[in-house]
Design a protein around this motif. Structure first.
Motif, short mmCIF file in Angstrom:
data_model
loop_
_atom_site.label_atom_id
_atom_site.label_comp_id
_atom_site.label_asym_id
_atom_site.label_seq_id
_atom_site.Cartn_x
_atom_site.Cartn_y
_atom_site.Cartn_z
N THR A 95 0.87 -1.60 0.17
CA THR A 95 -0.02 -0.11 -0.14
C THR A 95 1.04 1.66 0.21
O THR A 95 1.88 1.04 0.34
N SER A 98 -0.97 6.22 2.45
CA SER A 98 -0.35 6.39 3.78
C SER A 98 0.52 6.62 3.85
O SER A 98 1.31 7.26 4.54
N HIS A 172 -2.39 6.95 -4.82
CA HIS A 172 -3.78 6.68 -4.90
C HIS A 172 -4.43 5.96 -5.58
O HIS A 172 -5.18 5.01 -5.47
N ASP A 175 -3.68 2.59 -4.94
CA ASP A 175 -4.07 1.57 -3.88
C ASP A 175 -5.57 1.31 -4.24
O ASP A 175 -5.92 -0.02 -3.26
N ASN A 235 -5.62 0.04 3.57
CA ASN A 235 -5.82 -0.12 2.57
C ASN A 235 -7.95 -0.37 2.40
O ASN A 235 -8.30 -0.64 1.67
N ALA A 236 -7.90 -0.31 3.92
CA ALA A 236 -9.53 -0.33 4.02
C ALA A 236 -10.78 -0.11 3.27
O ALA A 236 -11.56 -0.29 2.46
N LYS A 237 -10.59 1.22 2.70
CA LYS A 237 -11.05 2.40 1.62
C LYS A 237 -11.29 1.54 0.54
O LYS A 237 -12.86 1.44 0.52
N HIS A 238 -10.27 1.50 0.19
CA HIS A 238 -10.34 0.82 -1.44
C HIS A 238 -10.96 -0.98 -1.12
O HIS A 238 -11.74 -1.60 -2.08
N SER A 240 -12.59 -2.20 0.52
CA SER A 240 -14.34 -2.08 0.96
C SER A 240 -15.15 -2.44 -0.40
O SER A 240 -15.83 -2.15 -0.38
N ASP A 241 -14.37 -1.21 -0.58
CA ASP A 241 -15.38 -0.71 -2.35
C ASP A 241 -15.56 -2.45 -2.61
O ASP A 241 -15.95 -2.30 -3.41
N GLU A 244 -17.42 -4.56 -2.13
CA GLU A 244 -19.38 -4.06 -2.32
C GLU A 244 -19.41 -4.92 -3.81
O GLU A 244 -19.94 -4.93 -3.68
#
Length: 280
Positions: A95, A98, A172, A175, A235-238, A240-241, A244
């Motif tokens: 990642t 960060s 960005h 990730d 890399n939680a946000k990406h 998670s997307d 989904e």
């Protein structure tokens, strides 16, 4: 060239092995909190010596961070604090946003190059190190504009020795894309392994029926949780997307099976077959 490698596991150990074989470096110094890894790295001749971080940073020309991503983010400022003016620092984390944010606020940002060598196995530790791990794989350099030319030159030389093909993108972009091509496949493998293990409690011979398809699909579930849990969280946000979308596709596939929709199943799999045009 004196090289310090922080983290002497699969990645760090494989880099060390290749660098020593290629004569790229006059000395390889290892840094690792795990005493067993320290001993193995010496016994396997991956490093010439093992030192404390403070000692290992002295007079190092190149410092390679090959530790879990959350640890690398925390340690990077201390590393950048302790280097000489021309020392190059490069990380191997999967990642990038960060660690780049942390680096951007440091006075020695120009000495740092954010990279991700796209290579690995399901094994871990110094014993897993192999010198050809990186051959013909891709290495990604992120936010290149924030690194000095002298640092980029050294890192380019490093990846030439590792026999990798270098591409560039923003941290960005990296990730977002890596969540699809790497993180999702590992999550799928971990969850598949967990699911089948739960079923094995009821069906004792299930693994006797497992063929090569299952073995190749679940192989990544043998990867180190200590390494992958921080990656997913960094890399939680990406991630998670992506999950989904993946979960919705699984639900759609289940619906096709539940409704006995042979035509829909065939069409769905034919769409998936188009991956052949991208990955050959």
């Amino acid at each position: 060239m004196k090289v310090t490698i922080i983290g002497i596991g699969l990645i760090g150990g494989s880099i060390a092995k290749r660098l020593k074989e290629s004569k790229f470096t006059s000395e390889v110094i290892g840094v690792d909190n795990n005493e067993q890894h320290q001993q193995l790295a010496i016994e396997l001749d991956l490093v010439d010596s093992v030192k404390t971080l403070y000692e290992a940073l002295k007079n190092a020309d190149l410092v390679i961070l090959a530790i879990p991503v959350d640890a690398a983010v925390k340690l990077l400022p201390k590393v950048l604090d302790g280097i000489q003016n021309e020392t190059v620092v490069v990380d191997m984390g999967s990642t990038k946003e960060s660690i780049c944010i942390v680096a951007d606020s440091h006075i020695n940002r120009k000495n740092f190059v954010a990279t991700h060598p796209m290579a690995g196995t399901e094994h871990s530790g110094p014993n897993a190190a192999i010198s050809n791990l990186f051959d013909d794989k891709r290495a990604i350099i992120c936010d290149k504009h924030n690194s000095a030319d002298f640092a980029l030159k050294i890192v380019d030389q490093l990846y030439r020795v590792l026999n990798m093909k270098v591409i560039e993108m923003s941290s960005h972009e990296h990730d977002v894309h890596i969540a699809y091509v790497s993180h999702l496949s590992h999550i799928t493998s971990f969850v598949l392994g967990e699911t089948v293990l739960e079923k094995e409690k009821e069906v004792k011979h299930i693994f006797n029926m497992a063929g090569t398809g299952f073995a190749s699909t679940v192989r990544l579930a043998k990867s180190s949780p200590a390494m992958w849990a921080p990656i997913f969280l960094e890399n939680a946000k990406h991630v998670s997307d992506v999950l989904e979308t993946y979960i919705q596709n699984l639900k759609n596939f289940k619906q096709l099976i539940d409704t006995n929709d042979a035509e829909g199943l065939t069409k769905s799999m034919e769409n998936a077959n188009k991956i052949r045009e991208v990955i050959k």
